[in-house]
Design a protein around this motif. Structure first.
Motif, PDB file in Angstrom:
ATOM      1  N   ILE A 241      17.845 -44.388 -15.982  1.00 59.26           N
ATOM      2  CA  ILE A 241      19.211 -43.909 -16.522  1.00 59.26           C
ATOM      3  C   ILE A 241      20.148 -43.117 -15.330  1.00 59.26           C
ATOM      4  O   ILE A 241      21.335 -43.590 -15.304  1.00 59.26           O
ATOM      5  N   HIS A 242      19.533 -42.552 -14.426  1.00 59.89           N
ATOM      6  CA  HIS A 242      20.319 -41.900 -13.301  1.00 59.89           C
ATOM      7  C   HIS A 242      20.696 -43.184 -12.438  1.00 59.89           C
ATOM      8  O   HIS A 242      21.896 -43.124 -11.822  1.00 59.89           O
TER       9      HIS A 242
ATOM     10  N   ARG B 127      26.920 -48.010 -11.877  1.00 57.93           N
ATOM     11  CA  ARG B 127      28.172 -47.953 -12.561  1.00 57.93           C
ATOM     12  C   ARG B 127      29.181 -47.093 -11.739  1.00 57.93           C
ATOM     13  O   ARG B 127      30.427 -47.653 -11.868  1.00 57.93           O
TER      14      ARG B 127
ATOM     15  N   ARG C 254      21.129 -46.214 -12.995  1.00 51.99           N
ATOM     16  CA  ARG C 254      22.167 -46.880 -13.890  1.00 51.99           C
ATOM     17  C   ARG C 254      23.468 -46.396 -13.650  1.00 51.99           C
ATOM     18  O   ARG C 254      24.363 -46.963 -13.684  1.00 51.99           O
ATOM     19  N   ALA C 255      23.380 -44.997 -14.024  1.00 54.31           N
ATOM     20  CA  ALA C 255      24.654 -44.422 -13.626  1.00 54.31           C
ATOM     21  C   ALA C 255      25.194 -44.508 -12.230  1.00 54.31           C
ATOM     22  O   ALA C 255      26.455 -44.688 -12.340  1.00 54.31           O
ATOM     23  N   ARG C 256      24.607 -44.379 -11.376  1.00 54.97           N
ATOM     24  CA  ARG C 256      24.901 -44.623  -9.944  1.00 54.97           C
ATOM     25  C   ARG C 256      25.404 -45.973  -9.648  1.00 54.97           C
ATOM     26  O   ARG C 256      26.489 -46.148  -9.054  1.00 54.97           O
TER      27      ARG C 256
END
Ligand SMILES: [Ca+2]
Ligand SMILES: [Ca+2]
Ligand SMILES: [Ca+2]
Ligand SMILES: [Ca+2]
Lengths: 207, 207
Positions: free
Chosen positions: A93-94, A100, A96-98
């Motif tokens: 999740i982290h 994005r 993937r956030a980066r």
């Protein structure tokens, strides 16, 4: 199951490139339609009304028409997920956030740099014009961010579409002879060697 | 579990507003830090180095620092998902793709319109300057797209963050007296009445 990708006729759009690479990495066959942006074809019907935003790239998947490159790559990653298909985004999740965060920034920020080091200068004819002070600040921030994130062949362990997008931004500097630390040059050049990227670049060769 | 949201001190950024509304809709408590963009605080250390992209808004969640508003809202929707928390994005894959398409477009396109109808003109002091031809073309495309998508209180059945973002773009025209079809005005005004949006707008009141 049928895919059509609408790109610019020069194959210069970094956003069209991003989706082209994504489809190719996933092994999804697609037809190509090219649009002459200089002639303004995209700003008139039918494309303007078909494509909601009137921009390229557009993906047409079994009649579903989608524009905005990061919306397209997110859709592809959901419709054709890992592990059966190559992942476009990190699984964690982290990370993937980066990924994005990077995609959002590269698309909506850094405008002076995108203007002064446009993709025509990367793909066709480098420029000798020095960066303006504003564009240099953008370049400095790109290099600072890349130095924090790049620590191997890929940003997030495995390859992701954020690697292609960040490499594109770095190549804007590299190809035009602006100073880029060797570690980041090596990273961007290795990303450029991916077969999916090479296939895009081959569209620039004269027939 | 602690959240901090870094916004611009004028509360004028539509991207800061988007994340503020998202956190509020999810019922996640957060502290606010304001940054004076005109003084350039964000372009210098420490913020410039803390925030990867040096832009606002930033979310700090238990030490994880994230910028780029759509990356933040995607992260929040994954970390705090429906049904326990209000969904920020549609659940169905095609609707979710449309929401992302809209968000991408509103953030990376329509620049002439965003410049000529800036958020200061929406939140503080409307302008009488007519739209340039270029900005009018952008306005026309926004209205065309909205007319296709708006068919009820919310774009995608239930409320999504794309409603807030699209309403913001429509309010750029509405508040400045540019022609907007009544159906779209009603839609945008109803979105503006959401308690989460009203809480953001209240930050503009003098103490
Ligand atoms: Ca040069
Ligand atoms: Ca890394
Ligand atoms: Ca006016
Ligand atoms: Ca609808």
């Amino acid at each position: 199951m049928s895919f059509k990708l609408v790109v610019d006729s020069l194959f210069a759009s970094p956003y069209a490139m991003s989706v082209y690479v994504a489809l190719t990495e996933k092994g999804l066959p697609f037809s190509l339609e090219t649009m002459d942006l200089e002639a303004g074809v995209h700003r008139r019907p039918p494309y303007r009304d078909l494509a909601l935003t009137g921009r390229i790239p557009a993906l047409v998947h079994d009649g579903f028409v989608l524009t905005e490159s990061s919306a397209i790559t997110e859709y592809l990653d959901e419709a054709f997920p890992a592990p059966q298909y190559t992942a476009l985004y990190p699984q964690e999740i982290h990370r993937r956030a980066r990924a994005r965060q990077l995609q959002g920034w590269l698309r909506s920020g850094l405008m002076p740099l995108r203007v002064e080091r446009d993709t025509e200068s990367v793909f066709f004819r480098p420029t000798n014009v020095p960066l303006s002070a504003e564009a240099q600040l953008c370049a400095d921030q790109v290099i600072r961010a890349a130095e924090q994130l790049v620590d191997g062949a890929h940003l997030f362990g495995q390859w992701s579409i954020a690697d292609t997008d960040l490499a594109m931004m770095l190549q804007r500097l590299i190809v035009n002879g602006d100073p880029v630390p060797p570690r980041l040059r090596d990273y961007a050049d290795a990303q450029w060697q991916r077969p999916s990227v090479q296939r895009w670049l081959a569209h620039h060769q004269p027939n």
